[in-house]
Design a protein around this motif. Structure first.
Motif, short mmCIF file in Angstrom:
data_model
loop_
_atom_site.label_atom_id
_atom_site.label_comp_id
_atom_site.label_asym_id
_atom_site.label_seq_id
_atom_site.Cartn_x
_atom_site.Cartn_y
_atom_site.Cartn_z
N GLY A 146 17.29 -3.83 -1.43
CA GLY A 146 16.64 -5.13 -1.44
C GLY A 146 15.24 -5.06 -0.90
O GLY A 146 14.75 -4.00 -0.48
N GLN A 147 14.58 -6.23 -0.93
CA GLN A 147 13.22 -6.31 -0.44
C GLN A 147 13.20 -6.61 1.05
O GLN A 147 14.01 -7.39 1.54
CB GLN A 147 12.47 -7.41 -1.21
CG GLN A 147 10.99 -7.47 -0.85
CD GLN A 147 10.24 -8.45 -1.72
OE1 GLN A 147 10.67 -8.81 -2.81
NE2 GLN A 147 9.09 -8.89 -1.24
N GLU A 186 10.19 0.52 9.43
CA GLU A 186 10.50 1.91 9.80
C GLU A 186 11.98 2.16 9.58
O GLU A 186 12.79 1.24 9.69
CB GLU A 186 10.23 2.14 11.30
CG GLU A 186 8.79 2.23 11.69
CD GLU A 186 8.63 2.28 13.21
OE1 GLU A 186 9.53 2.82 13.88
OE2 GLU A 186 7.61 1.76 13.70
N MET A 187 12.31 3.42 9.34
CA MET A 187 13.73 3.76 9.21
C MET A 187 14.44 3.46 10.52
O MET A 187 13.91 3.72 11.60
CB MET A 187 13.88 5.24 8.84
CG MET A 187 13.71 5.47 7.35
SD MET A 187 13.55 7.21 6.92
CE MET A 187 15.19 7.79 7.33
N ALA A 203 7.71 -4.03 0.79
CA ALA A 203 8.63 -2.91 0.97
C ALA A 203 9.97 -3.21 0.32
O ALA A 203 10.47 -4.33 0.40
CB ALA A 203 8.82 -2.63 2.46
N VAL A 204 10.52 -2.23 -0.34
CA VAL A 204 11.90 -2.31 -0.83
C VAL A 204 12.66 -1.16 -0.18
O VAL A 204 12.08 -0.11 0.11
CB VAL A 204 12.00 -2.22 -2.37
CG1 VAL A 204 11.38 -3.42 -3.04
CG2 VAL A 204 11.39 -0.94 -2.89
N SER A 212 16.38 3.58 4.29
CA SER A 212 15.22 4.22 3.66
C SER A 212 14.41 3.11 3.01
O SER A 212 14.92 2.02 2.79
CB SER A 212 15.66 5.23 2.60
OG SER A 212 16.29 4.57 1.53
N PHE A 213 13.13 3.38 2.75
CA PHE A 213 12.30 2.34 2.13
C PHE A 213 11.10 2.94 1.43
O PHE A 213 10.73 4.09 1.66
CB PHE A 213 11.84 1.30 3.16
CG PHE A 213 10.79 1.84 4.12
CD1 PHE A 213 11.16 2.61 5.20
CD2 PHE A 213 9.45 1.57 3.90
CE1 PHE A 213 10.20 3.11 6.07
CE2 PHE A 213 8.48 2.07 4.76
CZ PHE A 213 8.86 2.83 5.85
N THR A 214 10.51 2.15 0.54
CA THR A 214 9.31 2.52 -0.19
C THR A 214 8.39 1.31 -0.17
O THR A 214 8.87 0.19 -0.30
CB THR A 214 9.64 2.80 -1.68
OG1 THR A 214 10.72 3.71 -1.73
CG2 THR A 214 8.46 3.40 -2.41
#
Ligand SMILES: [Zn+2]
Length: 132
Positions: free
Chosen positions: A91-92, A101-102, A77-78, A59-61
């Motif tokens: 992590g970054q 992307e996932m 993105a982290v 997952s990421f944000t």
């Protein structure tokens, strides 16, 4: 009696070298390192385990407004990386945020994490780069 994990692992080496622990009894892997297996309890035999750092994006944000010390890096993105060896780590993710992307494959890279303003202290650590 389970041997305790050396303090040095808990501090910097775990971030730099991705050294975690593994329960030799049930093969569960831990990162950050744990010196106790919740499944085996007193039967668990804990030993050091070197993670490769390879894995995929779970997952990421995308961070567009960064906390102090990270302003020069936005957007970035982290995320949570699901490691091939069986645990997850946050992590970054470096590189073009539009390509994150996932499920995408990532590999670890050793990068500057942040700089502490006036003192100029630079912190290094592991980040993740997209493969391919
Ligand atoms: Zn175990």
């Amino acid at each position: 009696m389970v041997e305790s994990v050396p303090l040095s692992w808990r501090l910097q080496r775990q971030r730099y070298n991705l050294i975690g622990t593994r329960c030799a009894t049930c093969d569960e892997r831990f990162f950050p390192p744990r010196n106790f297996c919740p499944s085996c309890r007193r039967k668990g035999k804990i030993e050091p385990f070197q993670f490769s750092g390879r894995g995929s994006v779970e997952s990421f944000t995308v961070i567009r407004v960064a906390p102090s010390g990270f302003e020069s890096q936005t957007p970035y993105a982290v995320g949570i990386i699901k490691l091939d060896e069986g645990t997850s780590i946050s992590g970054q993710i470096v590189g073009d945020v539009t390509r994150v992307e996932m499920g995408k494959r990532v590999r670890p890279v050793f990068r500057r994490i942040r700089e502490d303003g006036k003192e100029g202290v630079i912190h290094y650590g592991v980040k993740w780069a997209l493969e391919g």
